[in-house]
Design a protein around this motif. Sequence first.
Motif, mmCIF file in Angstrom:
data_model
loop_
_atom_site.group_PDB
_atom_site.id
_atom_site.type_symbol
_atom_site.label_atom_id
_atom_site.label_comp_id
_atom_site.label_asym_id
_atom_site.label_seq_id
_atom_site.Cartn_x
_atom_site.Cartn_y
_atom_site.Cartn_z
ATOM 1 N N PRO A 14 0.204 -1.194 0.757
ATOM 2 C CA PRO A 14 -0.037 -0.090 -0.105
ATOM 3 C C PRO A 14 0.639 1.300 0.635
ATOM 4 O O PRO A 14 -0.015 2.387 -0.713
ATOM 5 N N HIS A 15 1.206 0.985 0.427
ATOM 6 C CA HIS A 15 3.188 2.542 0.843
ATOM 7 C C HIS A 15 3.636 2.971 -0.565
ATOM 8 O O HIS A 15 3.621 3.759 -0.634
ATOM 9 N N ASN A 16 3.565 1.950 -1.712
ATOM 10 C CA ASN A 16 3.834 2.742 -2.853
ATOM 11 C C ASN A 16 2.718 2.409 -4.011
ATOM 12 O O ASN A 16 2.760 2.497 -5.120
ATOM 13 N N GLU B 291 -0.192 12.301 -0.156
ATOM 14 C CA GLU B 291 0.902 12.861 1.589
ATOM 15 C C GLU B 291 -0.356 11.587 2.897
ATOM 16 O O GLU B 291 0.589 11.229 3.992
ATOM 17 N N TYR B 292 -1.414 12.250 2.681
ATOM 18 C CA TYR B 292 -2.025 11.473 3.476
ATOM 19 C C TYR B 292 -1.774 9.822 3.917
ATOM 20 O O TYR B 292 -2.110 9.208 5.092
ATOM 21 N N LEU C 42 -0.287 6.969 6.676
ATOM 22 C CA LEU C 42 -0.240 6.225 7.053
ATOM 23 C C LEU C 42 0.003 4.600 6.835
ATOM 24 O O LEU C 42 0.073 4.063 7.885
ATOM 25 N N PHE C 43 0.992 4.850 5.583
ATOM 26 C CA PHE C 43 1.211 3.753 5.134
ATOM 27 C C PHE C 43 3.180 3.650 4.643
ATOM 28 O O PHE C 43 3.543 3.915 3.731
ATOM 29 N N PRO C 44 3.996 4.488 5.985
ATOM 30 C CA PRO C 44 5.643 4.838 5.294
ATOM 31 C C PRO C 44 6.026 3.820 4.607
ATOM 32 O O PRO C 44 5.545 2.324 4.603
ATOM 33 N N ASP C 45 7.154 4.366 3.813
ATOM 34 C CA ASP C 45 8.114 3.435 3.141
ATOM 35 C C ASP C 45 8.651 2.418 3.832
ATOM 36 O O ASP C 45 9.858 2.971 4.405
ATOM 37 N N PRO C 46 8.615 1.445 4.093
ATOM 38 C CA PRO C 46 8.759 0.294 5.146
ATOM 39 C C PRO C 46 10.801 0.389 4.659
ATOM 40 O O PRO C 46 11.510 -0.109 6.009
#
Length: 374
Positions: free
Chosen positions: A130-132, A297-298, A302-306
């Motif tokens: 989801p982060h991508n 941005e939101y 919520l889903f920062p890049d791991p």
Amino acid sequence: MARPPKKKDADDFSNSILSKLTEEFTQKTAGEEFANDVTILFCGPKKSGKTSLVDRFINPTKDEKDQPKPTVALDYKFARYAATEGSSKVLAHIYDLGGDEANENLIGSPISTSTVGNMVLAITLDLSEPHNCIQSLEKWLQLLRFQVDKSLQALAQENPKGILQLEAQRALRANSYAEHADRGIINLFPVPLVIFGAKWDVLATDADPEKRKTLCRALRHFALANGAHLVLTSLKDKTSMNAMRSILRQLLFAVPPKGSLEQLDHSKPICVPAGKDSVSAIGLPASGQANERAWKEYVQHLFPDPSPSSKGGKKSEADQVMEELFKYPESSIDGMVEQRVEELQQYRRQVQRNQRLASEGIEGNKVSAVSVAA
């Protein structure tokens, strides 16, 4: 928004070539409108599920556990559809672009002056990452819009009459948004577009329900802003697979869906046909602004890049392989590199040849397909 044209302007438009072509286009039957070959390009990140969707569209009974081989460069299949027994078949050229970054320059093959007149684009996102999703979606929207605009500009020079007919079709699509409450934020994509989100089952299992809902709302906003269909899918979910096939049959073969496809319950794979959503139904991100940047941005919050350290420095698989090969400048390896380059060129020529053969006519059932193996 522009004010309604004055009466004189309206009269001028009614007598214009574009108006006449638009009227002629609206009088065509669905069969006549889609009488020519249609081309669809599936693109998106590597291992996002593009090939699985193509296979399940062509073969609905395919087992969910049957995993296809990764697409190396640009795979080609085709499907034929006849609305009734004995009627002429519509031919759909189906391209599946491998997700490696080195393949992005191949989009000029399926998107060209010869295909852009009857083109459908499908961006596939990997919901298990989801982060991508938003970053990938923005990238492909930009790449595809640039290539389509480039092809349309070239077509305008090669075939002025043909471009007028396309403008008539685009005018009809734009007219469907004339009364839309959010028409001011909609930048209609130049050709029909569908956004697929694959691997819903992974997202549903791994993500917090509220975060998952936010990602869905963000994707709905991007689809709305581009005039695109949005379909989230899982190979394990029969309803979402049926929605995927219904949307593609409608776009490729002008087959109207059976019943409503709209599904806005965020606890299930959502499906939103183009033009059926709105900002009021989607809601706003935390910033309170209804725009792509705010939603991006939101979602990033919520889903920062791991693995943020890899940003900007990640190399494609092809680049990594080439880098390794150049470490060993032996004649035998150099020969292998040249051989693989030649094989890729032969493969591209074979894809083009099979497209020509398909256009010449290969008999099949009501829906039939042929795959070109890499």
